[in-house]
Design an enzyme around this catalytic site. Structure first.
Site, PDB file in Angstrom:
ATOM      1  N   ASP A 162       2.244  -3.636   2.795  1.00 37.87           N
ATOM      2  CA  ASP A 162       1.395  -2.559   3.299  1.00 37.87           C
ATOM      3  C   ASP A 162       1.663  -2.318   4.782  1.00 37.87           C
ATOM      4  O   ASP A 162       0.737  -2.227   5.589  1.00 37.87           O
ATOM      5  CB  ASP A 162      -0.082  -2.888   3.038  1.00 37.87           C
ATOM      6  CG  ASP A 162      -0.962  -1.638   3.113  1.00 37.87           C
ATOM      7  OD1 ASP A 162      -0.405  -0.521   3.083  1.00 37.87           O
ATOM      8  OD2 ASP A 162      -2.195  -1.784   3.217  1.00 37.87           O
TER       9      ASP A 162
ATOM     10  N   PHE B 232      -8.101  -4.906   1.912  1.00 34.43           N
ATOM     11  CA  PHE B 232      -8.884  -5.958   1.258  1.00 34.43           C
ATOM     12  C   PHE B 232     -10.297  -6.152   1.805  1.00 34.43           C
ATOM     13  O   PHE B 232     -11.006  -7.032   1.367  1.00 34.43           O
ATOM     14  CB  PHE B 232      -8.183  -7.315   1.313  1.00 34.43           C
ATOM     15  CG  PHE B 232      -6.797  -7.297   0.781  1.00 34.43           C
ATOM     16  CD1 PHE B 232      -6.550  -7.595  -0.545  1.00 34.43           C
ATOM     17  CD2 PHE B 232      -5.733  -6.970   1.607  1.00 34.43           C
ATOM     18  CE1 PHE B 232      -5.258  -7.581  -1.038  1.00 34.43           C
ATOM     19  CE2 PHE B 232      -4.447  -6.951   1.110  1.00 34.43           C
ATOM     20  CZ  PHE B 232      -4.202  -7.255  -0.213  1.00 34.43           C
ATOM     21  N   GLY B 233     -10.717  -5.383   2.773  1.00 32.98           N
ATOM     22  CA  GLY B 233     -12.083  -5.604   3.220  1.00 32.98           C
ATOM     23  C   GLY B 233     -12.403  -4.837   4.488  1.00 32.98           C
ATOM     24  O   GLY B 233     -11.632  -4.012   4.956  1.00 32.98           O
TER      25      GLY B 233
ATOM     26  N   GLY C 165     -10.205  -1.233   5.027  1.00 31.09           N
ATOM     27  CA  GLY C 165      -8.939  -1.155   4.306  1.00 31.09           C
ATOM     28  C   GLY C 165      -8.408  -2.553   4.142  1.00 31.09           C
ATOM     29  O   GLY C 165      -9.094  -3.523   4.455  1.00 31.09           O
TER      30      GLY C 165
ATOM     31  N   GLY D 276     -12.894  -1.544  11.583  1.00 29.30           N
ATOM     32  CA  GLY D 276     -11.828  -1.086  10.703  1.00 29.30           C
ATOM     33  C   GLY D 276     -12.156  -1.401   9.267  1.00 29.30           C
ATOM     34  O   GLY D 276     -13.086  -2.141   8.976  1.00 29.30           O
TER      35      GLY D 276
ATOM     36  N   VAL E  21     -13.530  -4.907   8.572  1.00 32.94           N
ATOM     37  CA  VAL E  21     -13.279  -5.729   9.737  1.00 32.94           C
ATOM     38  C   VAL E  21     -14.354  -5.484  10.793  1.00 32.94           C
ATOM     39  O   VAL E  21     -14.698  -4.341  11.072  1.00 32.94           O
ATOM     40  CB  VAL E  21     -11.894  -5.410  10.326  1.00 32.94           C
ATOM     41  CG1 VAL E  21     -11.587  -6.342  11.471  1.00 32.94           C
ATOM     42  CG2 VAL E  21     -10.841  -5.511   9.250  1.00 32.94           C
TER      43      VAL E  21
END
Ligand SMILES: *[C@@H]1O[C@H](CO)[C@@H](O)[C@H](O)[C@H]1NC(C)=O
Ligand SMILES: *[C@@H]1O[C@H](CO)[C@@H](O)[C@H](O)[C@H]1NC(C)=O
Ligand SMILES: *[C@@H]1O[C@H](CO)[C@@H](O)[C@H](O)[C@H]1NC(C)=O
Ligand SMILES: *[C@@H]1O[C@H](CO)[C@@H](O)[C@H](O)[C@H]1NC(C)=O
Ligand SMILES: *[C@@H]1O[C@H](CO)[C@@H](O)[C@H](O)[C@H]1NC(C)=O
Ligand SMILES: *[C@@H]1O[C@H](CO)[C@@H](O)[C@H](O)[C@H]1NC(C)=O
Ligand SMILES: *[C@@H]1O[C@H](CO)[C@@H](O)[C@H](O)[C@H]1NC(C)=O
Length: 923
Positions: free
Chosen positions: A722, A607-608, A605, A603, A610
């Site tokens: 979010d 902040f970074g 989005g 994944g 995954v």
């Protein structure tokens, strides 16, 4: 390893008694240098009898009391640092430790460390600002003449302490039938109707309990006060000579519910769990004899509680007398709401004077070998190593001891090499039946070697370089696991037992002039005899053994930690939250190994990026590597990590720890097997029809609970910013958890936070976008979108799906819902397996959630209630829930998705992107 010695501190509470000191009181000014009496009349004693740790002066703007001008701090290592306090056996005490960080310390992050009482975990101290005094209080029954309070396990910063207080109780105060198994750890002690913000304590309370004023407004503490609540007070005496003897001054004030009810909500530190909860009442209001005051307690979800009726005057047998009803053992949540409501036949509303709630904390009885070790160290009063204090194994072992991982550990290793021990080998050592490794080499021991026959696990014995005399005990030969025996350079004599020679061990008896192998022969030769066929290979074997042993010890230490947590967790098994309060730090190498050097991306989005990973122990993890711009500095990152690690809820994705190395900021979360909700609505999993309507309701309920916790259970409040269907993740059992929370500034208490607009297109609150003022209501908007997605299966924004007139889900769904045609928007894949009534309920609440103005939107608690009602409708109808569907509690899922993600891959909206994108003001 550096030599670190524990802190020796023996204090005589009674011998220091002076005019200014209450008997049974001890007030220790940690780091202080002189005695002083404070404005309350309490005598403070410096802890200057110890030289351990360091002391430092601090200053804070609002705290002038002398005992808060210094702290004592300790190294951040694997040892524990203990104060040993004298107490009276079979007496109950209150022990209070306080921590004011001030401007001490050079570390990048505020300290986080554990405090324990004896071998029992007490609490994790998490410092989150410089000027707040952290207070921990516990009531215990002394079962020995001393009690130790230890600091250990610093995960960030250095452990420190400001004050340590002991207050002795009288008679049967705080007696519980479980007191030999549980301590009582304070969660709330409140003086209602208080006339000022000041707490009531000594001398008004002869036991110096601190009764907090109900007019001090802290975040999530005593909120939701019922309308019509009024303060009353009296100057007449109140009889408090009963029960827990709350101070008269506390009982002379109260709140009354003029409109018929009194209600509050507060966060209970340490809960969920089982607790001791008592309320204190006294009738202090004048009223006519034909008036009555009768009321009942209501706690949401606990109908049984509401049975007894309180009539204070009647129960206390008079006015101005204490009545103290309560629960000795009640299961309470972290966010605790309660209400007293008048009964129908009562003319007056309820009254409440005070309240106390404690959590039961299971006592850990410590090492099995504790008493043997106490007897051992008592023979070496002069030696530093004998004064490390507390239990030999828990919460951390003494620096010269290692223990196994049993719940009641046994000692497996003793290392007293080179400690100048004189006299005989202490016989206590022969009673340590779990002992594997014994090192007494390099001392001045005389006398003969005792019989270690009981220590059947012994593998390695080092007695070299002493002055031991006599013969080698033949029982050494009977030790089944013995691999190494070193008695070099002693004064042993006689014949080596044949059994020892026949054993395949590493055996060194060099330098014992009178020790001989058999009657003849080799006695004068200096030899190292390694009795196996090939000397070299045996040396290797020994090395391998040592290595394996060292690993085993490390492992057993880790297991030990786990065992302790499980013990303290027992009380709260009813809930799934874990009570750990600070973050684990992973080595980058560990993360690299777990993720195969960041191979499987699951994944992006939020902040970074995954990645999927699997730790050595098999645990699956989601590893989020933050983009460099996410944080300004190391301290900021660590503070966020500390914040994250304080947030625990069964409906929030569990934060496991972090790694910070080589410029990489990494967060580690539990891995969620069934990926994001979004994929079940629209992705590949949607084709498999995995979530029917009742499942969707349960997912919504789970997520709302997680959000409710962020909004109301955290202090300060956390706004997610979010929320979206790709941030709602599903575990193995299809239970839902909210992800990606806490990575943003927490809200300032009560008001709003202004910062750069952040969020995802389609979910972004239009009011927030235009005003840039962030409140909880922005999350409600996003959650409303998610509810519409659950009903319709549609994505929030689309150029095609909503026909010619609409581009987003809000305008589209609203027009149909308001037109009464809900069928038109229901997800076809639900296949009519639902009660229309429950869909209507969700649709109506969703429409409220997406109202243009925050003030028109409901709170998450109200949304949660509506969802629960929809679930009830669905369940009572019994229409759905056919076949394959899973709920949060069902044992396992038949789903096995290819696509799994911690967060979805929707574009994170940054401000510049927002500007060019179409106006998100919807409708
Ligand atoms: C303390 O009291 C307990 C329980 O009454 C008793 O078993 C124990 O022997 C006492 N210990 C000491 C050191 O007096
Ligand atoms: C404790 O009890 C003793 C005897 O019962 C009494 O004299 C004393 O005043 C009590 N102490 C307090 C603080 O109540
Ligand atoms: C009591 O404390 C609150 C904040 O906690 C403050 O707003 C209020 O002014 C204080 N009242 C008094 C009388 O000091
Ligand atoms: C509480 O009672 C007062 C006076 O009786 C009344 O004015 C007020 O509206 C009541 N409030 C509520 C919420 O019932
Ligand atoms: C409280 O009740 C629970 C459940 O019945 C039980 O497991 C626990 O041991 C009790 N705790 C105490 C301190 O009595
Ligand atoms: C042992 O004694 C020697 C000589 O008195 C001293 O120098 C040394 O520091 C002592 N070692 C320990 C560990 O106490
Ligand atoms: C030390 O603290 C960490 C984080 O709070 C916890 O996971 C660990 O179990 C603790 N270790 C011990 C020995 O208590």
């Amino acid at each position: 390893m550096a030599w670190i010695f524990g802190l020796v501190f023996l204090l005589l509470c009674l011998s220091t008694a002076s005019k200014a000191q209450m008997p049974g009181f001890l007030s220790l000014d940690c780091g202080g240098t002189e005695k002083h009496t404070d404005s309350l009349g309490l005598l403070w004693t410096p802890d200057d009898q110890t030289t351990l740790g360091g002391t430092v002066a601090i200053s804070t703007p609002e705290e002038a009391r002398m005992q808060y001008r210094t702290v004592r701090y300790f190294p951040a290592d694997d040892n524990k640092y203990c104060y040993t306090l004298q107490v009276q056996n079979r007496t109950r005490y209150l022990v209070r430790a306080t921590f004011l960080y001030g401007n001490f310390g050079t570390s990048d992050a505020y300290p986080t460390f554990d405090i324990s009482l004896g071998a029992s975990y007490w609490s994790t101290i998490v410092i989150s600002d410089e000027n707040t005094i952290e207070v921990e209080e516990l009531i215990f029954l002394a079962t020995l003449p001393t009690v130790s309070v230890c600091l250990s396990n610093a995960t960030t910063g250095q452990p420190f302490i400001s004050t340590l207080e002991l207050r002795q109780f009288n008679g049967s105060l705080y007696f519980t039938t479980a007191e030999t198994q549980y301590f009582l750890s304070l969660s709330a002690r409140i003086n209602f109707g208080a006339e000022s913000n000041y707490s009531v304590r000594y001398p008004d309370d002869p036991f110096d309990r601190i009764w907090e004023s109900d007019s001090v407004r802290k975040a999530n503490y005593l909120v939701d006060v019922a309308p019509g609540t009024e303060k009353i007070s009296t100057t007449k005496p109140v009889d408090v000579s009963y029960g827990e003897r709350p101070p008269e001054k506390v009982m002379q004030t109260a709140v009354v519910g003029r409109n018929g009810s009194l209600g509050y909500r507060l966060d209970l530190d340490g809960f969920p769990g089982f607790g001791w909860a008592f309320s204190y009442f006294a009738e202090i209001e004048d009223f006519h004899s034909d008036e009555t005051r009768k009321f009942k307690l209501f706690i949401p979800g606990m109908p049984a509680i509401s049975k007894p009726t309180v009539d204070v005057q009647e129960n206390a047998q008079g006015r101005f007398r204490l009545y103290e009803p309560g629960y000795y053992n009640i299961s309470l949540p972290f966010v605790f709401s309660f209400e007293f409501k008048k009964t129908n036949d009562s003319s007056m509303g309820p009254i409440l004077n005070a309240l106390e709630i404690y959590k039961y904390l299971q006592i850990n009885f410590g090492s099995k070998d504790a008493s043997i070790m106490a007897s051992l160290v008592s023979q070496y009063v002069q030696a530093d190593w004998a004064h490390e204090g507390g239990d030999p194994c828990l919460p951390a072992s003494w620096s010269w001891v290692q223990c196994n991982s049993d719940p009641q550990p046994k000692i497996v290793s003793i290392n007293l090499s080179g400690k100048n021990l004189t006299g005989d080998i202490p016989l206590e050592l022969t009673k340590l039946t779990g002992l594997i490794d014994l090192r007494l080499d390099g001392n001045l021991l005389t006398g003969s070697i005792p019989d270690f026959g009981e220590c059947i696990n012994l593998e390695s014995i080092h007695l070299e370089n002493n002055q031991l005399i006599g013969t080698l005990p033949s029982t050494f030969a009977d030790l089944p696991n013995l691999r190494e025996l070193n008695v070099r350079n002693n004064k042993l004599s006689g014949v080596i037992p044949q059994g020892l020679i026949d054993k395949h061990i590493s055996f060194n008896y060099e330098g014992n002039a009178d020790l001989a192998r058999k009657r003849n022969g080799l006695n004068h030769t200096v030899i190292i005899i390694i009795i196996v066929v090939l000397g070299v290979s045996v040396t290797l074997a020994a090395l391998v053994t040592c290595f394996a042993f060292a690993r085993k010890r490390n492992k057993s230490r880790q297991n030990g930690n786990i065992a302790t947590i499980q013990q303290t967790k027992k009380l709260s098994t009813y809930f799934s939250e874990v009570g750990t309060e600070s973050a684990h730090r992973y080595a980058l190498s560990e993360i690299e190994e777990a993720t195969g050097k960041f191979q499987k991306k699951i994944g992006s989005g939020g902040f970074g990026i995954v990645y999927y990973g699997k730790l050595k122990d098999g645990k699956e993890i989601a590893v989020k590597v933050l983009t460099n711009e996410s944080y300004q500095g190391i301290r900021e990152f660590l503070n966020e990590v500390t914040l994250l690690s304080r947030i625990h809820h069964r409906n929030l994705v569990t934060f496991l720890g972090y790694s910070q190395q080589d410029g990489k900021n990494i967060l580690v979360y539990e891995f969620m097997h069934n990926g994001a909700l979004k994929d079940h609505l629209r992705g590949s999993a949607a084709l498999k029809r995995t979530v029917n309507w009742i499942n969707r309701l349960e997912i919504a309920e789970n997520a709302a609970r997680g959000i409710e916790y962020l909004h109301t259970g955290c202090s300060p409040t956390i706004i997610h910013r979010d929320l979206k269907s790709s941030n709602i993740l599903l575990d193995k059992n299809m239970g839902a958890k909210v992800a990606d929370f806490g990575l943003s500034k927490p809200a300032v208490d009560g008001s709003h936070v202004s910062s750069i607009v952040r969020g995802t297109v389609g979910y972004l609150d239009p009011e927030y976008y235009t005003s840039q003022q962030l409140t909880e209501k922005s999350d409600i908007y996003s959650f409303g979108i998610i509810l519409l997605e659950l009903i319709s299966g549609q994505e929030p924004i689309s150029n095609e799906r909503f026909g010619a007139n609409f581009r987003n889900i809000v305008a589209w769904a609203t027009s149909y819902i308001e037109g009464g045609n809900i069928q038109a928007i229901i997800d076809p894949s639900l296949e009519n397996q639902f009660e229309l009534q429950s869909i209507w309920k969700i649709a109506e609440i969703a429409i409220l959630c997406v109202k243009p103005q925050g003030i028109q939107r409901p709170s998450i608690s109200l949304v949660l209630k509506e969802i629960q009602e929809a679930i009830a409708i669905e369940q009572s109808s019994g229409v759905t829930n056919g076949g394959m569907m899973m709920t949060g509690n069902s044992p396992s899922s038949s789903l096995n998705l290819d696509s799994v993600a911690l967060t979805g891959s929707e574009t994170q909206m940054n401000p510049s992107f927002l500007k060019v994108f179409s106006q998100p003001v919807l409708r």
